[in-house]
Scaffold this motif. Sequence first.
Motif, PDB file in Angstrom:
ATOM      1  N   ASN A 176       0.817  -1.212   0.000  1.00 19.56           N
ATOM      2  CA  ASN A 176       0.000   0.000   0.000  1.00 19.56           C
ATOM      3  C   ASN A 176       0.853   1.264   0.000  1.00 19.56           C
ATOM      4  OD1 ASN A 176      -2.557  -1.066  -0.210  1.00 19.56           O
ATOM      5  ND2 ASN A 176      -2.810  -1.334   1.983  1.00 19.56           N
ATOM      6  N   SER A 177       2.006   1.217   0.648  1.00 17.10           N
ATOM      7  CA  SER A 177       2.910   2.370   0.626  1.00 17.10           C
ATOM      8  C   SER A 177       3.450   2.598  -0.779  1.00 17.10           C
ATOM      9  CB  SER A 177       4.072   2.158   1.606  1.00 17.10           C
ATOM     10  OG  SER A 177       3.609   2.099   2.934  1.00 17.10           O
ATOM     11  N   GLN A 178       3.733   1.518  -1.484  1.00 23.26           N
ATOM     12  CA  GLN A 178       4.214   1.633  -2.857  1.00 23.26           C
ATOM     13  C   GLN A 178       3.186   2.336  -3.736  1.00 23.26           C
ATOM     14  OE1 GLN A 178       4.194  -1.834  -5.613  1.00 23.26           O
ATOM     15  NE2 GLN A 178       6.421  -1.540  -5.701  1.00 23.26           N
ATOM     16  N   ARG A 179       1.940   1.938  -3.598  1.00 24.28           N
ATOM     17  CA  ARG A 179       0.874   2.580  -4.375  1.00 24.28           C
ATOM     18  C   ARG A 179       0.719   4.043  -3.967  1.00 24.28           C
ATOM     19  NH1 ARG A 179      -3.082   1.370  -7.764  1.00 24.28           N
ATOM     20  NH2 ARG A 179      -5.082   2.432  -7.628  1.00 24.28           N
ATOM     21  N   ASP A 180       0.827   4.310  -2.693  1.00 22.88           N
ATOM     22  CA  ASP A 180       0.721   5.681  -2.185  1.00 22.88           C
ATOM     23  C   ASP A 180       1.799   6.568  -2.800  1.00 22.88           C
ATOM     24  OD1 ASP A 180      -0.529   7.574  -0.413  1.00 22.88           O
ATOM     25  OD2 ASP A 180       1.209   7.410   0.901  1.00 22.88           O
ATOM     26  N   ILE A 181       3.015   6.056  -2.867  1.00 18.26           N
ATOM     27  CA  ILE A 181       4.138   6.821  -3.414  1.00 18.26           C
ATOM     28  C   ILE A 181       3.931   7.093  -4.901  1.00 18.26           C
ATOM     29  CG2 ILE A 181       6.603   6.697  -3.967  1.00 18.26           C
ATOM     30  CD1 ILE A 181       6.866   5.070  -1.294  1.00 18.26           C
ATOM     31  N   ASN A 182       3.487   6.086  -5.643  1.00 16.38           N
ATOM     32  CA  ASN A 182       3.266   6.262  -7.074  1.00 16.38           C
ATOM     33  C   ASN A 182       2.184   7.302  -7.363  1.00 16.38           C
ATOM     34  OD1 ASN A 182       5.000   4.474  -8.767  1.00 16.38           O
ATOM     35  ND2 ASN A 182       4.170   2.892  -7.439  1.00 16.38           N
ATOM     36  N   ILE A 183       1.112   7.281  -6.558  1.00 17.00           N
ATOM     37  CA  ILE A 183       0.058   8.283  -6.741  1.00 17.00           C
ATOM     38  C   ILE A 183       0.577   9.665  -6.347  1.00 17.00           C
ATOM     39  CG2 ILE A 183      -2.246   9.011  -6.008  1.00 17.00           C
ATOM     40  CD1 ILE A 183      -2.898   6.034  -5.555  1.00 17.00           C
ATOM     41  N   ALA A 184       1.406   9.711  -5.295  1.00 16.59           N
ATOM     42  CA  ALA A 184       1.977  10.992  -4.866  1.00 16.59           C
ATOM     43  C   ALA A 184       2.814  11.614  -5.982  1.00 16.59           C
ATOM     44  CB  ALA A 184       2.832  10.797  -3.617  1.00 16.59           C
ATOM     45  N   PHE A 185       3.552  10.790  -6.710  1.00  9.24           N
ATOM     46  CA  PHE A 185       4.348  11.289  -7.834  1.00  9.24           C
ATOM     47  C   PHE A 185       3.448  11.929  -8.883  1.00  9.24           C
ATOM     48  CE2 PHE A 185       6.331  10.149 -12.042  1.00  9.24           C
ATOM     49  CZ  PHE A 185       7.248  11.182 -12.045  1.00  9.24           C
ATOM     50  N   MET A 186       2.340  11.248  -9.197  1.00  8.63           N
ATOM     51  CA  MET A 186       1.419  11.791 -10.193  1.00  8.63           C
ATOM     52  C   MET A 186       0.719  13.045  -9.671  1.00  8.63           C
ATOM     53  SD  MET A 186       2.183   9.740 -12.487  1.00  8.63           S
ATOM     54  CE  MET A 186       1.180  10.511 -13.738  1.00  8.63           C
ATOM     55  N   ASN A 187       0.437  13.075  -8.377  1.00  6.36           N
ATOM     56  CA  ASN A 187      -0.174  14.281  -7.797  1.00  6.36           C
ATOM     57  C   ASN A 187       0.780  15.472  -7.868  1.00  6.36           C
ATOM     58  OD1 ASN A 187      -2.774  13.490  -7.120  1.00  6.36           O
ATOM     59  ND2 ASN A 187      -2.170  12.657  -5.140  1.00  6.36           N
ATOM     60  N   GLU A 188       2.046  15.225  -7.599  1.00  6.12           N
ATOM     61  CA  GLU A 188       3.023  16.302  -7.684  1.00  6.12           C
ATOM     62  C   GLU A 188       3.117  16.823  -9.117  1.00  6.12           C
ATOM     63  OE1 GLU A 188       7.041  17.146  -5.395  1.00  6.12           O
ATOM     64  OE2 GLU A 188       7.313  15.519  -6.850  1.00  6.12           O
ATOM     65  N   LEU A 189       3.121  15.906 -10.078  1.00  8.25           N
ATOM     66  CA  LEU A 189       3.133  16.311 -11.483  1.00  8.25           C
ATOM     67  C   LEU A 189       1.892  17.141 -11.819  1.00  8.25           C
ATOM     68  CD1 LEU A 189       4.366  13.070 -13.308  1.00  8.25           C
ATOM     69  CD2 LEU A 189       5.692  15.137 -12.776  1.00  8.25           C
ATOM     70  N   ALA A 190       0.730  16.718 -11.303  1.00 10.35           N
ATOM     71  CA  ALA A 190      -0.517  17.438 -11.593  1.00 10.35           C
ATOM     72  C   ALA A 190      -0.464  18.870 -11.081  1.00 10.35           C
ATOM     73  CB  ALA A 190      -1.705  16.700 -10.970  1.00 10.35           C
ATOM     74  N   VAL A 191       0.140  19.053  -9.910  1.00  9.41           N
ATOM     75  CA  VAL A 191       0.265  20.403  -9.343  1.00  9.41           C
ATOM     76  C   VAL A 191       1.146  21.274 -10.242  1.00  9.41           C
ATOM     77  CG1 VAL A 191       1.181  21.736  -7.400  1.00  9.41           C
ATOM     78  CG2 VAL A 191      -0.137  19.651  -6.968  1.00  9.41           C
ATOM     79  N   VAL A 192       2.259  20.698 -10.689  1.00  7.56           N
ATOM     80  CA  VAL A 192       3.187  21.459 -11.534  1.00  7.56           C
ATOM     81  C   VAL A 192       2.591  21.704 -12.918  1.00  7.56           C
ATOM     82  CG1 VAL A 192       5.477  21.479 -12.591  1.00  7.56           C
ATOM     83  CG2 VAL A 192       5.178  20.554 -10.289  1.00  7.56           C
ATOM     84  N   PHE A 193       1.963  20.661 -13.493  1.00 13.95           N
ATOM     85  CA  PHE A 193       1.352  20.823 -14.821  1.00 13.95           C
ATOM     86  C   PHE A 193       0.246  21.874 -14.813  1.00 13.95           C
ATOM     87  CE2 PHE A 193       2.586  16.194 -15.988  1.00 13.95           C
ATOM     88  CZ  PHE A 193       3.836  16.626 -16.426  1.00 13.95           C
ATOM     89  N   ASP A 194      -0.453  21.982 -13.690  1.00 15.75           N
ATOM     90  CA  ASP A 194      -1.500  22.995 -13.580  1.00 15.75           C
ATOM     91  C   ASP A 194      -0.897  24.396 -13.739  1.00 15.75           C
ATOM     92  OD1 ASP A 194      -4.355  23.631 -12.874  1.00 15.75           O
ATOM     93  OD2 ASP A 194      -3.362  24.692 -11.241  1.00 15.75           O
TER      94      ASP A 194
END
Length: 440
Positions: A216-234
């Motif tokens: 579950n931590s692995q999945r959390d980290i992968n989603i966090a990476f995409m969330n960080e990208l979403a913030v920057v892409f915005d």
Amino acid sequence: MNLKNKLLKRKAKISVIGLGYVGLPIAIEFAKHVDVIGFDTNEHKIKLYKEGHDPTKEVGDKAIKETSINFTNNPEKLQEVDFHIVAVPTPINSDKTPNLEPLENATKTIGKNISKGSIIVFESTVYPGMTEDICIPILEKESNLYCGKDFKVGYSPERINPGDKVHTLNNIVKIVSSIDSESLEEISNIYEIVITAGIHKASSIKVAEAAKVVENSQRDINIAFMNELAVVFDRMGINTNDVIKAMSTKWNSLPFTPGLVGGHCIGVDPYYFLYQAEKLGYHSQIIQSGRKINDSMGEFIGQAIIKKLIETNKVVKKANIAILGVTFKENCPDTRNSKVFDIVNTLNEYGIETKFVDPQANKDEAKEFYGVELINMEELKDLDCLIFTVAHEEFKKLNLEELDKFFNSNLEKNERIIIDIKNMWKTEDIKKMGYEYWQL
């Protein structure tokens, strides 16, 4: 006669302690083959089950009505049992530390009611070492029996995905572990009664405990990476979904998407790992950062909504807003640790009062835990902004023309705001309709 054969010949019984989203499906499956006592301290829940109602929507009312489970909140019924499965929740406290009270209380209850020869298997998510360091001592103290000599203990992490009708209990590989090889075989054989996907025998209880928090931590980290990208892409004016589509054309791309990370697993389990690591003197870098990013997404989305209101010349405090979806994930009634309310908290800071629609959510829980009243979709009218936070099937069935009736008819199309957290709509379709649109 081994315990598996005794169970199949109904000369022994299984108990499932904790009848929520995890425990109920396990109890239902075992009850198709053996005698099962379903125990929960929640009297209201037991009453619903006895009346044939499934508030979790995991197995459905029909399965509840047809099952042979003996539903009870009487702990003394556990004295009839030889094989106990513990599936109580393991939440976190407000300071992000593990809340062990539900598990400790369940363990005390079992300890007071077990007899020699019993096997107890914990399925609740814990940090590595907790079963042996905390649960076994409680069992020994309450029972005046000795683990290894008088009773055996195992650990088998639950892997049920609430709301998922494809990856169900039967067809997910089951990790099992125990204090010795003899009981490991016994536990494996018993789970094989209901698990068709196969059994993985972990080398130790700690390994099995770690496997759950790590996956579950692995999945959390992968989603966090995409969330960080979403913030920057915005900030860059780039559509995150378009980037993901382009990236996904490579064979080894991982199909993760940005979003709110709540619920009782991915949004909680990493904190159990972090807690134990801190106790051992290690300060996590990656897992801690991932949690920080994911926990901040509600505020980020809330601020994006405020910006859209300002851009479309709305009086922010008077904006008429509706949120569609308050559960932590789609097609599931569970509102526990729903990050939708992080968005709500941000909007509340600006004095915005929000309407809530969720045909899946438990209305009583929404009122009790978050103080919100759920209304029907048909009651929505005169909106300035419509926010899709959870991709329930009921919402996915809507077409864009139907959305018009929810908005204030005096607004121009480009003044009507749609916030799409789950990327439910195609950007080009929204543009054709003329709505003001924001995707995560």
